[in-house]
Design a protein around this motif. Structure first.
Motif, PDB file in Angstrom:
ATOM      1  N   ASP A  38      15.329  28.187 153.465  1.00 65.42           N
ATOM      2  CA  ASP A  38      15.058  28.684 154.824  1.00 65.42           C
ATOM      3  C   ASP A  38      16.211  28.413 155.790  1.00 65.42           C
ATOM      4  O   ASP A  38      16.607  29.275 156.563  1.00 65.42           O
ATOM      5  CB  ASP A  38      13.802  28.023 155.406  1.00 65.42           C
ATOM      6  N   LEU A  39      16.701  27.173 155.766  1.00 60.58           N
ATOM      7  CA  LEU A  39      17.707  26.784 156.765  1.00 60.58           C
ATOM      8  C   LEU A  39      19.068  27.400 156.458  1.00 60.58           C
ATOM      9  O   LEU A  39      19.715  28.005 157.319  1.00 60.58           O
ATOM     10  CB  LEU A  39      17.810  25.253 156.795  1.00 60.58           C
ATOM     11  N   ARG A  40      19.523  27.265 155.244  1.00 61.02           N
ATOM     12  CA  ARG A  40      20.811  27.841 154.836  1.00 61.02           C
ATOM     13  C   ARG A  40      20.666  28.325 153.391  1.00 61.02           C
ATOM     14  O   ARG A  40      20.998  27.606 152.446  1.00 61.02           O
ATOM     15  CB  ARG A  40      21.913  26.792 154.970  1.00 61.02           C
ATOM     16  N   GLU A 141      30.297  24.519 156.501  1.00 66.29           N
ATOM     17  CA  GLU A 141      28.940  24.289 156.982  1.00 66.29           C
ATOM     18  C   GLU A 141      28.478  22.933 156.453  1.00 66.29           C
ATOM     19  O   GLU A 141      28.690  22.626 155.276  1.00 66.29           O
ATOM     20  CB  GLU A 141      28.020  25.401 156.504  1.00 66.29           C
ATOM     21  N   ALA A 155      23.746  24.263 164.614  1.00 61.32           N
ATOM     22  CA  ALA A 155      23.528  25.714 164.657  1.00 61.32           C
ATOM     23  C   ALA A 155      22.050  26.011 164.409  1.00 61.32           C
ATOM     24  O   ALA A 155      21.477  26.917 164.999  1.00 61.32           O
ATOM     25  CB  ALA A 155      24.397  26.396 163.612  1.00 61.32           C
ATOM     26  N   ARG A 156      21.429  25.225 163.520  1.00 68.65           N
ATOM     27  CA  ARG A 156      20.013  25.406 163.204  1.00 68.65           C
ATOM     28  C   ARG A 156      19.406  24.072 162.771  1.00 68.65           C
ATOM     29  O   ARG A 156      20.137  23.171 162.349  1.00 68.65           O
ATOM     30  CB  ARG A 156      19.830  26.419 162.056  1.00 68.65           C
ATOM     31  N   GLU A 157      18.079  24.001 162.847  1.00 68.25           N
ATOM     32  CA  GLU A 157      17.371  22.791 162.390  1.00 68.25           C
ATOM     33  C   GLU A 157      16.123  23.193 161.628  1.00 68.25           C
ATOM     34  O   GLU A 157      15.526  24.231 161.923  1.00 68.25           O
ATOM     35  CB  GLU A 157      16.925  21.933 163.579  1.00 68.25           C
ATOM     36  N   GLU A 158      15.744  22.378 160.680  1.00 70.83           N
ATOM     37  CA  GLU A 158      14.516  22.622 159.911  1.00 70.83           C
ATOM     38  C   GLU A 158      14.032  21.273 159.391  1.00 70.83           C
ATOM     39  O   GLU A 158      14.725  20.656 158.575  1.00 70.83           O
ATOM     40  CB  GLU A 158      14.843  23.580 158.753  1.00 70.83           C
ATOM     41  N   ARG A 162      19.672  19.237 159.682  1.00 66.82           N
ATOM     42  CA  ARG A 162      20.404  19.971 160.723  1.00 66.82           C
ATOM     43  C   ARG A 162      21.613  20.634 160.086  1.00 66.82           C
ATOM     44  O   ARG A 162      22.293  20.024 159.252  1.00 66.82           O
ATOM     45  CB  ARG A 162      20.881  19.039 161.833  1.00 66.82           C
ATOM     46  N   TYR A 164      25.293  22.174 160.767  1.00 68.18           N
ATOM     47  CA  TYR A 164      26.419  22.209 161.710  1.00 68.18           C
ATOM     48  C   TYR A 164      27.518  23.085 161.138  1.00 68.18           C
ATOM     49  O   TYR A 164      27.685  23.174 159.920  1.00 68.18           O
ATOM     50  CB  TYR A 164      27.007  20.802 161.908  1.00 68.18           C
TER      51      TYR A 164
END
Ligand SMILES: C[S@@+](CC[C@H](N)C(=O)[O-])C[C@H]1O[C@@H](n2cnc3c(N)ncnc32)[C@H](O)[C@@H]1O
Length: 176
Positions: A38-40, A141, A155-158, A162, A164
């Motif tokens: 989901d996150l990356r 990343e 950039a995103r969190e789940e 995190r 970056y």
């Protein structure tokens, strides 16, 4: 007697690892799975590096979720051997080396760096990623489990992860 010596060596190795950096605590498998889907989401172009790879759970999840290659660096030789043995069926796609993560260069083709973050190391990690982005001349990343990187916006969190982004451009701007 030999048994006591073996126990003593194990205790010293584990103690030294904890002193040098994060003690051995594996990432939660379900959370790693979510980070890589989901996150990356991983792709066959990804080369994932785990700094302080422990028993290799992150490396195996990376391959299971589509990465081309996964490389682990682990300071504790006992964990290196254990992780190599439990990752035997991933031979060819997983590589695990005994190394101090603060003293290595970015491996060829790395796209994602994974770290189980420990509070005292976070500032030093951000500086390491800046240096690696500058050295490779490519964007990197970084997936951090646990603590946040000070002064950096994810950039995103789940869950506890995190994501970056470190750019070579950011690094050259920082040097102006
Ligand atoms: C919290 S565990 C995380 C293991 C794995 N990355 C995971 O998420 O399941 C941290 C690992 O980093 C290793 N470690 C600590 N300092 C290190 C260093 N300077 N270089 C390489 N590995 C280190 C420890 O031995 C330990 O196995």
């Amino acid at each position: 007697m030999i048994f006591l010596w073996i126990i003593a060596v194990i205790v010293v190795i584990l103690g030294l690892s904890a002193f040098m950096g994060a003690p051995y605590v594996p990432s939660h498998a379900r959370q790693v799975r979510r980070a890589f889907t989901d996150l990356r989401p991983l792709t066959p172009r990804d080369v994932v590096v785990d700094l302080g790879s422990g028993d290799g759970i992150v490396l195996r999840q990376a391959i299971d979720h589509g990465a081309k290659r996964a490389i682990g660096y682990e300071i504790n030789p006992l964990l290196v051997w254990i992780s190599r043995i439990v990752s035997l069926r991933y031979r060819g796609s997983i590589q695990i080396q005994t190394a101090n993560m603060w003293h290595i260069d970015p491996p060829e083709g790395v796209t994602i760096i994974y770290v189980f973050g420990v509070g005292r190391d976070m500032k030093r990690l951000a500086a390491l990623f800046d240096r690696w982005a500058a050295q490779t001349g490519r964007d990197l990343e970084c997936l951090i489990y646990g603590h946040a990187l000070p002064g950096r916006e994810p950039a995103r969190e789940e869950g506890a992860h995190r994501l970056y982004r470190f750019t070579a451009l950011h690094q050259s701007e920082a040097q102006v």
